[in-house]
Design an enzyme around this catalytic site. Sequence first.
Site, PDB file in Angstrom:
ATOM      1  N   ASP A 150       0.901  -1.067   0.254  1.00 20.78           N
ATOM      2  CA  ASP A 150      -0.144   0.139   0.032  1.00 20.78           C
ATOM      3  C   ASP A 150       0.830   1.294   0.059  1.00 20.78           C
ATOM      4  OD1 ASP A 150      -2.462   1.785   0.436  1.00 20.78           O
ATOM      5  OD2 ASP A 150      -1.261   1.601   2.742  1.00 20.78           O
ATOM      6  N   ASP A 158      -0.143   5.331   0.817  1.00 19.12           N
ATOM      7  CA  ASP A 158      -0.375   6.397   1.897  1.00 19.12           C
ATOM      8  C   ASP A 158      -0.481   5.759   3.154  1.00 19.12           C
ATOM      9  OD1 ASP A 158      -0.913   9.192   0.603  1.00 19.12           O
ATOM     10  OD2 ASP A 158      -1.938   7.396  -0.795  1.00 19.12           O
TER      11      ASP A 158
HETATM   12  O1  LIG Z   1      -4.396   2.838  -0.720  1.00 21.10           O
HETATM   13  P1  LIG Z   1      -3.725   4.097  -0.169  1.00 21.10           P
HETATM   14  O2  LIG Z   1      -2.484   3.990  -1.233  1.00 21.10           O
HETATM   15  O3  LIG Z   1      -3.347   4.133   1.173  1.00 21.10           O
HETATM   16  O4  LIG Z   1      -4.551   5.317  -0.458  1.00 21.10           O
HETATM   17  C1  LIG Z   1      -5.862   5.456   0.500  1.00 21.10           C
HETATM   18  C2  LIG Z   1      -6.122   7.037   0.328  1.00 21.10           C
HETATM   19  O5  LIG Z   1      -4.621   7.894   0.187  1.00 21.10           O
HETATM   20  C3  LIG Z   1      -4.876   9.399   0.494  1.00 21.10           C
HETATM   21  O6  LIG Z   1      -5.463   9.845   1.408  1.00 21.10           O
HETATM   22  C4  LIG Z   1      -4.411   9.563   2.536  1.00 21.10           C
HETATM   23  O7  LIG Z   1      -3.338  10.135   2.227  1.00 21.10           O
HETATM   24  C5  LIG Z   1      -3.681  11.647   2.175  1.00 21.10           C
HETATM   25  C6  LIG Z   1      -2.232  12.369   1.977  1.00 21.10           C
HETATM   26  O8  LIG Z   1      -1.073  11.747   2.974  1.00 21.10           O
HETATM   27  C7  LIG Z   1      -4.243  12.051   3.683  1.00 21.10           C
HETATM   28  O9  LIG Z   1      -4.250  13.483   3.586  1.00 21.10           O
HETATM   29  C8  LIG Z   1      -5.402  11.595   3.814  1.00 21.10           C
HETATM   30  O10 LIG Z   1      -5.998  11.877   4.974  1.00 21.10           O
HETATM   31  C9  LIG Z   1      -5.399   9.866   3.876  1.00 21.10           C
HETATM   32  O11 LIG Z   1      -6.490   9.113   3.904  1.00 21.10           O
HETATM   33  C10 LIG Z   1      -5.761   9.625  -1.259  1.00 21.10           C
HETATM   34  O12 LIG Z   1      -5.687  11.027  -1.160  1.00 21.10           O
HETATM   35  C11 LIG Z   1      -6.979   8.878  -1.219  1.00 21.10           C
HETATM   36  O13 LIG Z   1      -7.410   9.226  -2.356  1.00 21.10           O
HETATM   37  C12 LIG Z   1      -6.629   7.249  -1.032  1.00 21.10           C
HETATM   38  O14 LIG Z   1      -7.790   6.489  -1.233  1.00 21.10           O
END
Ligand SMILES: O=P(O)(O)OC[C@H]1O[C@H](O[C@H]2O[C@H](CO)[C@@H](O)[C@H](O)[C@H]2O)[C@H](O)[C@@H](O)[C@@H]1O
Length: 245
Positions: free
Chosen positions: A19, A21
């Site tokens: 994964d 983020d």
């Molecule tokens: O499946 P992932 O790669 O973990 O993506 C999940 C979501 O990640 C992002 O949101 C998350 O990260 C952002 C930046 O650090 C943060 O601001 C947010 O609070 C987190 O939930 C991304 O913007 C989403 O589209 C993804 O689904």
Amino acid sequence: MTDHAPPPLDPARNALFLDFDGTFVDFAPEPDAIVVRPGGRELLKTVARRLGGALALVTGRRIENLDGHLGAVGLPTAGLHGQQSRMAAGEAIELRPTSPQMEEARRRIADAIRPGDPIAVEDKGGALVLHYRRAPGEAPRARAIGARAVAGLADLHAQSGHDIVEVRQRGIGKAEAVRRFSEQPPFAGRIPVFVGDDTTDEDGFRAAAELGGFGVKIGPGETAARYRLADVSALHAWLAASACG
Ligand SMILES: O=P(O)(O)OC[C@H]1O[C@H](O[C@H]2O[C@H](CO)[C@@H](O)[C@H](O)[C@H]2O)[C@H](O)[C@@H](O)[C@@H]1O
């Protein structure tokens, strides 16, 4: 599930599904404010080489967006939680169709969230994300808006994650992405290890276990993963140890 750290990857036998983020990069206030750690791109390439190429990124972001952050790393990638996929850099990105109901959800969210709202909307085409990291008190409202956005729309659901509520399509998820990659070389025949931190990663942990492998959860919280690492720093240290071992 235990709180034990995972054993190092076995380069001859494991495939790694990673994964992004909250797992490979730390959270930032906005999606495009994340920073890839110095040496992070090289680390990914080194681990991928050690695994004979069997390293895939499995993310909620669009693949094009991930490429913008990782540059020329070009690993096999599943984007939009598995709605998009691509085996290698430069290859066409396959996109499973988006339900026409997403347009109705988009309209409902636009009615609820006006310019200047403390909740930010990220429109990824195949999914819509309500972000409240900058305004944690808005979490209940974001959940209510997400629930209303999908009400009566059988193809969609609203899922909460780290400071987000995401409107997504049913039948698409990280489990399917793991299974699809695992059917093809260089992943086929290897034991899958899925590493992630959030609700959408739980499907990936379960799919890895069903295929004889295991999950690694980053951070606290209930999980179906067998192992746990404390944070992004611990993940990088584990990857580095796996790359050198
Ligand atoms: O499946 P992932 O790669 O973990 O993506 C999940 C979501 O990640 C992002 O949101 C998350 O990260 C952002 C930046 O650090 C943060 O601001 C947010 O609070 C987190 O939930 C991304 O913007 C989403 O589209 C993804 O689904």
